[in-house]
Enzyme design. Structure first.
Site, PDB file in Angstrom:
ATOM      1  N   ARG A 172       0.839  -1.204   0.000  1.00  9.68           N
ATOM      2  CA  ARG A 172       0.000   0.000   0.000  1.00  9.68           C
ATOM      3  C   ARG A 172       0.872   1.251   0.000  1.00  9.68           C
ATOM      4  O   ARG A 172       0.558   2.225  -0.681  1.00  9.68           O
ATOM      5  CB  ARG A 172      -0.943   0.008   1.208  1.00  9.68           C
ATOM      6  CG  ARG A 172      -2.035  -1.050   1.125  1.00  9.68           C
ATOM      7  CD  ARG A 172      -3.019  -0.926   2.284  1.00  9.68           C
ATOM      8  NE  ARG A 172      -3.818   0.285   2.176  1.00  9.68           N
ATOM      9  CZ  ARG A 172      -4.607   0.742   3.150  1.00  9.68           C
ATOM     10  NH1 ARG A 172      -4.659   0.106   4.315  1.00  9.68           N
ATOM     11  NH2 ARG A 172      -5.320   1.841   2.976  1.00  9.68           N
ATOM     12  N   CYS A 230      -1.300   6.457   8.660  1.00  6.10           N
ATOM     13  CA  CYS A 230      -1.609   5.162   8.039  1.00  6.10           C
ATOM     14  C   CYS A 230      -2.686   5.414   6.999  1.00  6.10           C
ATOM     15  O   CYS A 230      -2.662   6.438   6.317  1.00  6.10           O
ATOM     16  CB  CYS A 230      -2.039   4.149   9.097  1.00  6.10           C
ATOM     17  SG  CYS A 230      -3.498   4.660  10.045  1.00  6.10           S
TER      18      CYS A 230
END
Length: 273
Positions: A172, A230
Site C-alpha cells: 500500500r 496510516c
C-alpha cells in the site's frame, strides 16, 4: 508506568480497572459480534467506527470523534476523572491502540493496553463470559488536545524536517495496491514502517529495546521530530504506541492517507522511496 499491561499484571491488580473491549476489523464483521460471542468479565464494548471516530468525510475515514461522543462512551462504562482503564481487542492491539490514543488525547490519564488482547487472556485460561454489564453513570468529561496531533500541513512538514512514518503494509505504501482508498501511494518523504513488525506472532509487542532498534534503523532517535500516519488513523495509533514503548514521542496525523487525498493539490508518491 508502561502503556501496556500483561494478563498476569491485570489479574494481580487489587482493584479492578474499567475494562473496555474494542475488538474491530478493517474488513469486518463488526466487532460487536465478537464481543457478544465472548469477552472478559465486566468488559464494556466500545465501537471503533462510531465512538472512537467521527463520521467519514473530508477529514478521512476515521476522523477524530467529538468530545461529547467520547464522554458518553466512557461515562457509560463508569469512568471518572481518575479511573484506571484497560483496553483490549482480539489480539494484536490495532484497535486497542486507537482507543488508547483517543482516550489519552481526550484526557484519560490512566489507560493501558492489554498486551496480546483477548487471545492472550484465553491462552492464560482467563474466564470468558457473554454477560453484558449494565450501563453505569461515570463523571468523566473529555477535553481535546492532551497529545500532539498533525494535520496534512503538519505531516508534510515532518516529512521534510524529521521522520514521517507510514504504518501501512509495504504494497500500500508503494501504491501497488489500494483496497480502501481511491488513490494509491504515500506522502512524499514518508518512510514505510508497517505495524505488523511491532508485534510478535502472538500479537504481543516486541521488547522496548527491539522496537527502539527497529525505529532507529528508520532514522528515528531522541533528537528526531517524528510523525505517524496510516490509511485512516487506526494503525497510526499502534505505531505511536510502539514508539512510546521505545521511549520516543510521536505526533499522529489522525486523518492520515484518507484525508491527504481529499485535496487533489497535495502531492502523491509511489514506489519504495
Amino acid at each position: 508506568m508502561s502503556p501496556l499491561i500483561t494478563v498476569a499484571e491485570l489479574r494481580g491488580l487489587a482493584e479492578r480497572p474499567v475494562l473496555i473491549d474494542v475488538t474491530w476489523s478493517l474488513a469486518g464483521p463488526p466487532g460487536r459480534e465478537a464481543y457478544d460471542a465472548g469477552h472478559l468479565p465486566g468488559a464494556y464494548f466500545v465501537d471503533l467506527d462510531t465512538e472512537l471516530a467521527g463520521p467519514p468525510g473530508p477529514g478521512g475515514r476515521h476522523p477524530l470523534p467529538a468530545a461529547t461522543t467520547v464522554t458518553a462512551a466512557l461515562r457509560r462504562a463508569g469512568v471518572g476523572p481518575g479511573t484506571p482503564v484497560v483496553v483490549y481487542d482480539a489480539a494484536d492491539s490495532t484497535a486497542a491502540a486507537r482507543a488508547w490514543w483517543i482516550f489519552r488525547y481526550f484526557g484519560v490519564r490512566d489507560v493501558r493496553v492489554l498486551d496480546g488482547g483477548f487471545a492472550a487472556w484465553q491462552a492464560a485460561g482467563g474466564e470468558v463470559t457473554t454477560d453484558v454489564p449494565a450501563d453505569r453513570d461515570g463523571t468523566f468529561i473529555a477535553t481535546a488536545g492532551h497529545l500532539p496531533l498533525l494535520d496534512a500541513h503538519g505531516a508534510a512538514e515532518v516529512a521534510g524536517a524529521g521522520v514521517l512514518l507510514d504504518a501501512r503494509a509495504p504494497e500500500r505504501f508503494a501504491g501497488a495496491v489500494e483496497p480502501m482508498d481511491p488513490v494509491a501511494g504515500h506522502i512524499p518523504g514518508a518512510v514505510n514502517a508497517p505495524t505488523a513488525a511491532n508485534v510478535d506472532e502472538t500479537g504481543q509487542f516486541l521488547p522496548a529495546g527491539e522496537l527502539r532498534e527497529r525505529f532507529g534503523k528508520l532514522g528515528v532517535d531522541d533528537s528526531t521530530q517524528v510523525g505517524v500516519y496510516c490509511g485512516s488513523g487506526v494503525t497510526a495509533a499502534h505505531e505511536a504506541l510502539a514508539l512510546e514503548l521505545s521511549g520516543i514521542p510521536a505526533a499522529v496525523y489522525i486523518g492520515s492517507w484518507s484525508d491527504w487525498i481529499t485535496d487533489p493539490s497535495r502531492p502523491v508518491a509511489t514506489g519504495n522511496d
